[in-house]
Design a protein around this motif. Structure first.
Motif, PDB file in Angstrom:
ATOM      1  N   PRO A 456     -21.047  21.097  18.076  1.00  0.00           N
ATOM      2  CA  PRO A 456     -21.340  21.230  16.394  1.00  0.00           C
ATOM      3  C   PRO A 456     -20.702  20.093  15.712  1.00  0.00           C
ATOM      4  O   PRO A 456     -19.460  19.637  15.948  1.00  0.00           O
ATOM      5  CB  PRO A 456     -20.529  22.581  16.307  1.00  0.00           C
ATOM      6  CG  PRO A 456     -20.780  23.192  17.574  1.00  0.00           C
ATOM      7  CD  PRO A 456     -20.442  22.137  18.591  1.00  0.00           C
ATOM      8  N   ASP A 458     -19.497  20.043  12.291  1.00  0.00           N
ATOM      9  CA  ASP A 458     -18.496  20.506  11.398  1.00  0.00           C
ATOM     10  C   ASP A 458     -17.259  20.554  12.426  1.00  0.00           C
ATOM     11  O   ASP A 458     -16.113  20.001  12.078  1.00  0.00           O
ATOM     12  CB  ASP A 458     -18.713  21.647  10.925  1.00  0.00           C
ATOM     13  CG  ASP A 458     -19.133  22.732  11.831  1.00  0.00           C
ATOM     14  OD1 ASP A 458     -19.302  22.360  13.174  1.00  0.00           O
ATOM     15  OD2 ASP A 458     -19.259  24.080  11.409  1.00  0.00           O
ATOM     16  N   SER A 480     -31.575  13.917  16.641  1.00  0.00           N
ATOM     17  CA  SER A 480     -31.472  15.276  16.419  1.00  0.00           C
ATOM     18  C   SER A 480     -30.720  15.241  14.807  1.00  0.00           C
ATOM     19  O   SER A 480     -29.743  14.492  14.892  1.00  0.00           O
ATOM     20  CB  SER A 480     -30.706  15.992  17.334  1.00  0.00           C
ATOM     21  OG  SER A 480     -30.199  17.259  16.861  1.00  0.00           O
ATOM     22  N   SER A 481     -31.144  16.060  14.132  1.00  0.00           N
ATOM     23  CA  SER A 481     -30.412  16.262  12.712  1.00  0.00           C
ATOM     24  C   SER A 481     -29.313  17.286  12.575  1.00  0.00           C
ATOM     25  O   SER A 481     -28.858  17.749  11.700  1.00  0.00           O
ATOM     26  CB  SER A 481     -31.406  16.489  11.544  1.00  0.00           C
ATOM     27  OG  SER A 481     -32.268  17.779  11.928  1.00  0.00           O
ATOM     28  N   ASP A 482     -28.802  17.413  13.940  1.00  0.00           N
ATOM     29  CA  ASP A 482     -27.869  18.415  14.093  1.00  0.00           C
ATOM     30  C   ASP A 482     -26.814  18.098  15.131  1.00  0.00           C
ATOM     31  O   ASP A 482     -27.566  17.416  16.180  1.00  0.00           O
ATOM     32  CB  ASP A 482     -28.502  19.946  14.406  1.00  0.00           C
ATOM     33  CG  ASP A 482     -27.132  21.087  14.116  1.00  0.00           C
ATOM     34  OD1 ASP A 482     -26.049  20.705  13.530  1.00  0.00           O
ATOM     35  OD2 ASP A 482     -27.553  22.062  14.807  1.00  0.00           O
ATOM     36  N   ARG A 532     -24.597  12.241   6.977  1.00  0.00           N
ATOM     37  CA  ARG A 532     -25.977  12.392   7.578  1.00  0.00           C
ATOM     38  C   ARG A 532     -26.947  11.766   6.604  1.00  0.00           C
ATOM     39  O   ARG A 532     -26.961  12.457   5.586  1.00  0.00           O
ATOM     40  CB  ARG A 532     -26.046  13.615   8.106  1.00  0.00           C
ATOM     41  CG  ARG A 532     -27.143  13.818   8.917  1.00  0.00           C
ATOM     42  CD  ARG A 532     -27.415  15.421   9.757  1.00  0.00           C
ATOM     43  NE  ARG A 532     -26.239  15.867  10.520  1.00  0.00           N
ATOM     44  CZ  ARG A 532     -26.365  15.500  11.630  1.00  0.00           C
ATOM     45  NH1 ARG A 532     -27.188  14.554  12.220  1.00  0.00           N
ATOM     46  NH2 ARG A 532     -25.398  15.856  12.210  1.00  0.00           N
TER      47      ARG A 532
END
Length: 619
Positions: A456, A458, A480-482, A532
């Motif tokens: 993750p 964060d 991937s946007s995560d 991002r």
């Protein structure tokens, strides 16, 4: 939107590009119906019945289905099977039928490649067969001349067609004018042929000779091949110019020519050996062969350009790996050249000409791909009627139902020609479909595998406080946007440093043809020097990451390319026995991955600012 003041120019241009395929059908359609692999006896009743079938097929499948109905289903002005697929998929998300619709759209795109291989071969070959009418002794030169002309056509693609395109419209206008003139001369000589406008002649022929009619449908469809181009090319010219050109000029010219050929056959059944060229007086034969050859080259050019556009759309929609796409015009976005597609088409087209040797043999291979595409388009437009236009199911059934039955009838009639050559476009379609779905499925598995291994974002941002930072900007490209990109983890593991500013960039393709510049870029601050950025492109656009990053300047975010390093992840695919991916498809996916154009070139990233980090993925 296209300006109304440009309507005359757009209409002329549309005549030059959109109608080339359907406009060259008179060269071989009636000849194939009466003198092909399943010949129909040349009798007055049969001639009028066939002419009536041809006329009403054009009116129902082209004028009504494509021009009046399907052209209303534009995706922000764009048309074509993939644009229609994107439009339907957008409104079918979350429904069980979404997967089925996607597969239908992909198969329609796959069939297009089979069609785009046969169209140049049959068009130019049928034009050159006029040499046999001029002088039978020239017959041995038909195939070699066709090969030379097509070779020249494919070799000039890399230079761009913008300058040549300026002449397409006027030349095709001359072609359609000649079609109409040749036809009307014979219609005036034998006006009884106009009785075929009555649909009763088609009905009586079908009822009186059901077997003959079914066989004839397999060749009648040749008169409507290219009708789907009206929808495919809508984005280049707009709906109204295409409709104006069709009803005001092209349709009358085609109908007059077909009826002129019918009038000639009523007078002389022997003319069936080549009813198109025999419409002309002897002194006009050679100029007509030259004009027909130029017209078929233009028609072939339109199909080749269409294949380039479909290839780019497929890449953007995640159906094909990245490939080299060359822009041949700085002014016209749509003028592109795709080397792999060009040379694949070239080899297939030349193979078809040498293998089949005449237009009658090629006609047996033609039709199956077109009717398959038309059938899929009808199914997709039926869902558009329900999901997007909110039509009642009864009205949808009333409009789309009969059209689907007609499509099925044409497809079935062409299916019997599979052993005689119809297998070729089906084989091409099947191979293309396998490639498209393998890449789509493989990328989905890659995303799943990557997501399973990611951390993750964060958590990562909050845990790198003690890492040594160096000046400059590091841009990590990630699909991937995560989560944390693999390249970022590898860089941190091996170099044990981070740049002062770390930017995660994701390029997404939308379900629309283009994206407004104001909506191109979105930025999110992640803290601790991390950003991002998500860049969005339509499926008709080519990505340009440095160009998109400049759009961040109004937000106070600037990029100095000399102080920016781009980190890319180079994936090494390792096929393994997995239930969700057959071994042979895993190896095919690996081969496609190895031959994909580098991300550096595809995203227009300066090569001297790129660092590639390898990662191994087992699928």
């Amino acid at each position: 939107m296209h300006e109304r003041k440009a309507l005359p120019a757009l209409t002329v241009s549309a005549i030059g590009v959109v109608f080339g395929d359907i406009g060259t059908s008179p060269l071989y359609a009636l000849k194939e119906i009466f003198n092909g692999h399943h010949p129909i006896p040349v009798t007055p009743d049969n001639i009028l019945g066939i002419l009536s079938l041809v006329f009403w097929a054009i009116m129902l499948l082209v004028s009504f289905k494509y021009v009046a109905i399907i052209m209303r289903a534009d995706n922000r002005g764009e048309g074509g099977s993939l644009a229609l697929l994107a439009l339907v998929s957008e409104h079918a998300k979350g429904r069980n039928l979404s997967w089925i619709l996607t597969m239908l759209g992909v198969f329609a795109a796959a069939l297009f490649y089979g069609d785009s291989m046969i169209t140049p071969a049959i068009s130019v070959l049928s034009a050159m067969e006029g040499l046999e009418i001029v002088a039978p002794s020239l017959s041995p030169f038909v195939v070699p001349a066709t090969v030379v002309i097509l070779t020249g056509l494919f070799f000039i693609q890399r230079r761009g067609t913008g300058a040549v395109g300026l002449f397409f419209g006027p030349i095709m206008m001359l072609w359609f004018a000649v079609l109409g003139l040749l036809g009307i001369i014979h219609v005036i000589e034998n006006p009884a042929v106009l009785a075929a406008l009555n649909p009763l002649f088609a009905f009586n022929f079908v009822v009186g000779h059901p077997t003959l009619a079914f066989l004839a449908l397999g060749s009648v469809v040749l008169a409507v091949t290219g009708g789907e181009a009206l929808y495919t090319d809508m984005g280049h010219f707009g709906r109204f110019p295409i409709r104006l050109a069709w009803f005001g000029f092209v349709l009358p010219a085609l109908v007059l020519n077909y009826f002129g050929q019918g009038a000639l056959l009523l007078q002389s059944a022997e003319s069936i050996r080549n009813p198109f060229y025999l419409l002309a007086p002897e002194w006009a034969l050679l100029p007509l062969v030259v004009l027909a050859t130029v017209a078929t080259v233009i028609a072939s050019q339109a199909v080749i350009s269409g294949a380039f556009s479909v290839a780019r759309q497929a890449v953007q929609m995640g159906l094909l790996p990245r490939m080299q796409i060359v822009h041949t015009s700085g002014a016209a976005e749509g003028q592109i050249y795709v080397p792999f597609t060009n040379w694949t088409l070239y080899l297939a087209v030349i193979g078809l000409v040498i293998g089949f040797r005449n237009s009658s043999n090629l006609a047996a291979a033609y039709g199956i791909a077109v009717t398959g595409t038309m059938m899929i388009d009808t199914i997709l437009i039926g869902f558009v009627m329900v999901l997007l236009w909110r039509w009642h199911w009864a009205l949808t059934l009333l409009v789309a139902g009969p059209l689907l039955l007609i499509d099925i009838a044409f497809f079935s009639a062409n299916a019997i020609k599979i052993p005689e050559g119809g297998w070729f476009p089906l084989a091409v379609g099947l191979v293309s479909f396998t490639v498209l779905t393998t890449w789509r499925r493989g990328r989905r598995i890659i995303r799943h595998e990557t997501a399973a291994q990611t951390i993750p974002m964060d958590f990562f941002v909050n845990s790198v406080g003690d890492v040594h930072r160096v000046s400059g900007t590091a841009v990590f490209m990630t699909s991937s946007s995560d989560g944390v990109p693999a390249a970022l983890l590898h860089n941190l593991k091996h170099n044990q440093i981070l740049h002062d500013r770390v930017v995660l960039v994701t390029v997404l393709t939308t379900d629309t043809p283009t994206v407004e510049e104001a909506e191109r870029v979105s930025v999110a601050e992640l803290g601790n020097g991390f950003l991002r950025i998500v860049i969005r492109y339509g499926f008709m656009e080519s990505p340009d990451v440095p160009g998109a990053l400049k759009l961040c300047e109004p937000m106070g975010i600037t990029f100095d390319m000399m102080e920016t390093t781009f980190y890319l992840s180079r994936e090494t695919i390792v096929p393994a026995a997995r239930k969700h991916f057959a071994q042979w498809r895993a190896h095919l996916f690996k081969l496609m991955t190895k031959n994909a154009t580098s991300a550096t070139d595809f995203f227009k990233i300066p090569s001297n600012r790129v660092v590639e980090l390898g990662t191994q993925l087992v699928i």
